[in-house]
Design a protein around this motif. Structure first.
Motif, mmCIF file in Angstrom:
data_model
loop_
_atom_site.group_PDB
_atom_site.id
_atom_site.type_symbol
_atom_site.label_atom_id
_atom_site.label_comp_id
_atom_site.label_asym_id
_atom_site.label_seq_id
_atom_site.Cartn_x
_atom_site.Cartn_y
_atom_site.Cartn_z
ATOM 1 N N ILE A 82 82.971 40.502 49.419
ATOM 2 C CA ILE A 82 83.720 41.330 50.372
ATOM 3 C C ILE A 82 84.297 42.532 49.637
ATOM 4 C CG2 ILE A 82 85.615 41.369 52.033
ATOM 5 C CD1 ILE A 82 85.365 38.270 52.138
ATOM 6 N N PRO A 83 83.977 43.748 50.065
ATOM 7 C CA PRO A 83 84.508 44.925 49.370
ATOM 8 C C PRO A 83 86.017 45.046 49.569
ATOM 9 C CG PRO A 83 83.244 45.583 51.315
ATOM 10 C CD PRO A 83 83.088 44.094 51.187
ATOM 11 N N VAL A 84 86.706 45.675 48.613
ATOM 12 C CA VAL A 84 88.147 45.908 48.761
ATOM 13 C C VAL A 84 88.378 47.120 49.664
ATOM 14 C CG1 VAL A 84 88.697 44.891 46.525
ATOM 15 C CG2 VAL A 84 88.269 47.354 46.681
ATOM 16 N N ASN A 85 89.589 47.191 50.214
ATOM 17 C CA ASN A 85 90.008 48.354 51.018
ATOM 18 C C ASN A 85 89.181 48.561 52.287
ATOM 19 O OD1 ASN A 85 92.216 49.063 49.585
ATOM 20 N ND2 ASN A 85 91.305 50.839 48.570
ATOM 21 N N VAL A 86 88.591 47.495 52.791
ATOM 22 C CA VAL A 86 87.757 47.575 53.988
ATOM 23 C C VAL A 86 88.272 46.565 55.014
ATOM 24 C CG1 VAL A 86 85.475 46.976 54.878
ATOM 25 C CG2 VAL A 86 85.677 48.432 52.866
ATOM 26 N N PRO A 87 88.539 46.999 56.255
ATOM 27 C CA PRO A 87 88.947 46.041 57.289
ATOM 28 C C PRO A 87 87.794 45.105 57.629
ATOM 29 C CG PRO A 87 89.404 48.317 57.971
ATOM 30 C CD PRO A 87 88.517 48.386 56.766
ATOM 31 N N TYR A 88 88.089 43.821 57.720
ATOM 32 C CA TYR A 88 87.040 42.879 58.102
ATOM 33 C C TYR A 88 87.686 41.720 58.866
ATOM 34 C CZ TYR A 88 88.373 39.794 54.227
ATOM 35 O OH TYR A 88 89.061 38.947 53.400
ATOM 36 N N ALA A 89 86.854 40.767 59.304
ATOM 37 C CA ALA A 89 87.347 39.595 60.027
ATOM 38 C C ALA A 89 86.579 38.372 59.531
ATOM 39 C CB ALA A 89 87.165 39.764 61.532
ATOM 40 N N ILE A 90 87.198 37.194 59.711
ATOM 41 C CA ILE A 90 86.670 35.962 59.121
ATOM 42 C C ILE A 90 86.418 34.919 60.200
ATOM 43 C CG2 ILE A 90 87.153 34.075 57.494
ATOM 44 C CD1 ILE A 90 89.272 36.025 56.208
ATOM 45 N N GLU A 91 85.244 34.289 60.123
ATOM 46 C CA GLU A 91 84.946 33.109 60.941
ATOM 47 C C GLU A 91 84.669 31.949 59.999
ATOM 48 O OE1 GLU A 91 81.864 33.125 64.354
ATOM 49 O OE2 GLU A 91 80.770 32.224 62.681
ATOM 50 N N VAL A 92 85.301 30.803 60.268
ATOM 51 C CA VAL A 92 85.032 29.613 59.456
ATOM 52 C C VAL A 92 84.555 28.505 60.375
ATOM 53 C CG1 VAL A 92 85.943 27.932 57.812
ATOM 54 C CG2 VAL A 92 86.866 30.259 57.842
ATOM 55 N N GLN A 93 83.343 28.039 60.139
ATOM 56 C CA GLN A 93 82.834 26.873 60.858
ATOM 57 C C GLN A 93 82.805 25.703 59.882
ATOM 58 O OE1 GLN A 93 79.928 27.088 63.809
ATOM 59 N NE2 GLN A 93 79.759 29.329 63.828
ATOM 60 N N SER A 94 83.208 24.522 60.350
ATOM 61 C CA SER A 94 83.241 23.328 59.502
ATOM 62 C C SER A 94 82.486 22.201 60.202
ATOM 63 C CB SER A 94 84.695 22.919 59.248
ATOM 64 O OG SER A 94 84.764 21.679 58.570
ATOM 65 N N ASP A 95 81.847 21.339 59.440
ATOM 66 C CA ASP A 95 81.118 20.232 60.081
ATOM 67 C C ASP A 95 82.040 19.100 60.517
ATOM 68 O OD1 ASP A 95 81.676 19.451 57.495
ATOM 69 O OD2 ASP A 95 79.735 18.516 57.141
ATOM 70 N N VAL A 96 83.263 19.085 60.020
ATOM 71 C CA VAL A 96 84.280 18.134 60.490
ATOM 72 C C VAL A 96 85.552 18.915 60.806
ATOM 73 C CG1 VAL A 96 83.368 16.153 59.174
ATOM 74 C CG2 VAL A 96 85.085 17.668 58.134
ATOM 75 N N PRO A 97 86.418 18.379 61.665
ATOM 76 C CA PRO A 97 87.644 19.108 61.987
ATOM 77 C C PRO A 97 88.521 19.342 60.748
ATOM 78 C CG PRO A 97 87.271 17.369 63.599
ATOM 79 C CD PRO A 97 86.268 17.147 62.494
ATOM 80 N N VAL A 98 89.038 20.561 60.634
ATOM 81 C CA VAL A 98 89.977 20.925 59.573
ATOM 82 C C VAL A 98 91.065 21.804 60.197
ATOM 83 C CG1 VAL A 98 88.271 20.821 57.692
ATOM 84 C CG2 VAL A 98 88.607 22.977 58.946
ATOM 85 N N ILE A 99 92.077 22.139 59.400
ATOM 86 C CA ILE A 99 93.147 23.029 59.856
ATOM 87 C C ILE A 99 93.233 24.194 58.867
ATOM 88 C CG2 ILE A 99 95.615 23.221 60.384
ATOM 89 C CD1 ILE A 99 95.230 19.941 60.551
ATOM 90 N N ILE A 100 93.346 25.422 59.411
ATOM 91 C CA ILE A 100 93.242 26.608 58.561
ATOM 92 C C ILE A 100 94.390 27.580 58.791
ATOM 93 C CG2 ILE A 100 91.824 28.620 57.970
ATOM 94 C CD1 ILE A 100 89.360 27.001 58.468
ATOM 95 N N GLN A 101 94.961 28.027 57.677
ATOM 96 C CA GLN A 101 96.005 29.065 57.671
ATOM 97 C C GLN A 101 95.531 30.183 56.754
ATOM 98 O OE1 GLN A 101 99.811 27.434 56.610
ATOM 99 N NE2 GLN A 101 100.836 29.420 56.419
ATOM 100 N N TYR A 102 95.890 31.406 57.111
ATOM 101 C CA TYR A 102 95.486 32.563 56.310
ATOM 102 C C TYR A 102 96.741 33.284 55.820
ATOM 103 C CZ TYR A 102 94.191 37.452 55.505
ATOM 104 O OH TYR A 102 94.045 38.702 54.971
ATOM 105 N N SER A 103 96.793 33.625 54.542
ATOM 106 C CA SER A 103 97.947 34.345 53.991
ATOM 107 C C SER A 103 97.476 35.483 53.105
ATOM 108 C CB SER A 103 98.827 33.400 53.168
ATOM 109 O OG SER A 103 99.289 32.320 53.960
ATOM 110 N N ARG A 104 98.246 36.561 53.105
ATOM 111 C CA ARG A 104 97.947 37.700 52.227
ATOM 112 C C ARG A 104 99.172 38.080 51.418
ATOM 113 N NH1 ARG A 104 96.578 43.019 55.252
ATOM 114 N NH2 ARG A 104 94.991 41.653 56.131
ATOM 115 N N LEU A 105 98.972 38.239 50.121
ATOM 116 C CA LEU A 105 99.995 38.815 49.249
ATOM 117 C C LEU A 105 99.554 40.222 48.904
ATOM 118 C CD1 LEU A 105 102.501 38.447 47.280
ATOM 119 C CD2 LEU A 105 100.784 37.986 45.538
ATOM 120 N N ASP A 106 100.347 41.203 49.307
ATOM 121 C CA ASP A 106 100.023 42.590 48.988
ATOM 122 C C ASP A 106 100.955 43.055 47.878
ATOM 123 O OD1 ASP A 106 99.832 45.405 48.880
ATOM 124 O OD2 ASP A 106 99.083 45.459 50.921
ATOM 125 N N ALA A 107 100.387 43.314 46.722
ATOM 126 C CA ALA A 107 101.172 43.766 45.566
ATOM 127 C C ALA A 107 100.797 45.195 45.206
ATOM 128 C CB ALA A 107 100.950 42.819 44.386
#
Lengths: 123, 123, 123, 123
Positions: A82-107
């Motif tokens: 994934i290139p830096v400084n580019v807006p994008y979006a994420i899809e995650v498919q899993s073969d079993v149920p999971v729980i997902i949280q997304y976090s960003r640290l901007d320094a």
């Protein structure tokens, strides 16, 4: 006995890897996955962009009864990442149920900024 | 009369206790629980890691008609607590419905960063 | 014609009014309410604490087809308001469906920290 | 083959465009839309205010299999745009299901603050 929990498809529309880091910490994003079940989870990640075809089928394993905090900058497939400084979006498919949280640290600045969301699940 | 509200199982995949604090505030995370019902809520907390077995059955009580903002660094069981600087995930089971929000104050730099999510509920 | 949207009961477990402000902005929290319908919404707010009885029945009106960003420090009833530096939780009941987001600006340090969640709705 | 995912109506009650930027980055908000389906999505955006009539029917297209991170300051209709330093709220209607996240970077101070939420979907 240990039941898998959550959903099999999750979305994060606001992905962005800051290019620079000015403080003692490094800018990064994490896709934080929790696999409560006994079996491993096989994740299939798709990255959507604003102006090009999606980057599909990046595979990641999360062991049973474990969490994995995946840095998006570490994702790659056939030499593509994934290139830096580019807006994008994420899809995650899993073969079993999971729980997902997304976090960003901007320094980008010496002092940090944090944001976090529970990803959006599809039944 | 005062009905319990919410869910009995909640998840927070992105847990992380920053090791250091540089400003006037201390880095910390809070599991913020609201118990709207008249009865006490008995919470049973499980901590999931990336590379070891979960730390299970940490017990916490939240009184009826009260909130409790639980610092994760205060959780312990038989001498074990959550190590700093380690990615982990949180499961909270309650015997009555409650509502849970998770917030982190990162004071690694002198200036603070904040993040917060409503935890992910399972019916 | 303009339909009300959302839910009639919303919760925010992590309420906290920082006592101090060091920068050019003032620390504050906002309960951001959107009333899409044509009729006014009458909100009834309850504040839950860790160690005392809830502060109940604070009333606020949000006009139809309007948003209102309510500062928690402005809430009061019979001379009582929410003390600073105290963990608390928020319940908002509305007579018509509304949508609620909660945000906090912490300016304890000169540089700001922000957090925001969509409040947790009960059907 | 590529199915649209998500919902057709989304809400963000806490909109606010900071007037000033002191650091190397510019204060801004983004409505981050993910359109997983093959067809273009036509968005119809309504902006709600505290003290005036809504600004309705701002139209934006998001291509199929693409994300679009829309700066709210770029939205305009017949010469009208969203004023800075004014609390407002956002409604996004789409003709096909999409997934929406909202993020704000506040650079009022030299160091940044970030917040993000998954917008609130209506079935």
């Amino acid at each position: 006995m240990h039941k898998p929990r959550g959903h099999k498809i999750w979305y994060i529309p606001d992905g962005y890897i800051p290019a620079t880091s000015a403080g003692s910490l490094t800018s990064h994003e994490s896709i934080c996955v929790l696999n409560c079940g006994a079996e491993d989870a096989l994740l299939r990640i798709t990255i959507y962009f604003e102006d090009r075809e999606p980057l599909e089928d990046i595979m990641v394993v999360v062991q049973g009864r474990r969490t994995k905090h995946i840095r998006t900058a570490s994702l790659h497939k056939e030499g593509q990442s994934i290139p830096v400084n580019v807006p994008y979006a994420i899809e995650v498919q899993s073969d079993v149920p999971v729980i997902i949280q997304y976090s960003r640290l901007d320094a980008t600045q010496a002092e940090n900024a944090l944001m976090s969301v529970i990803a959006y699940p599809i039944q």
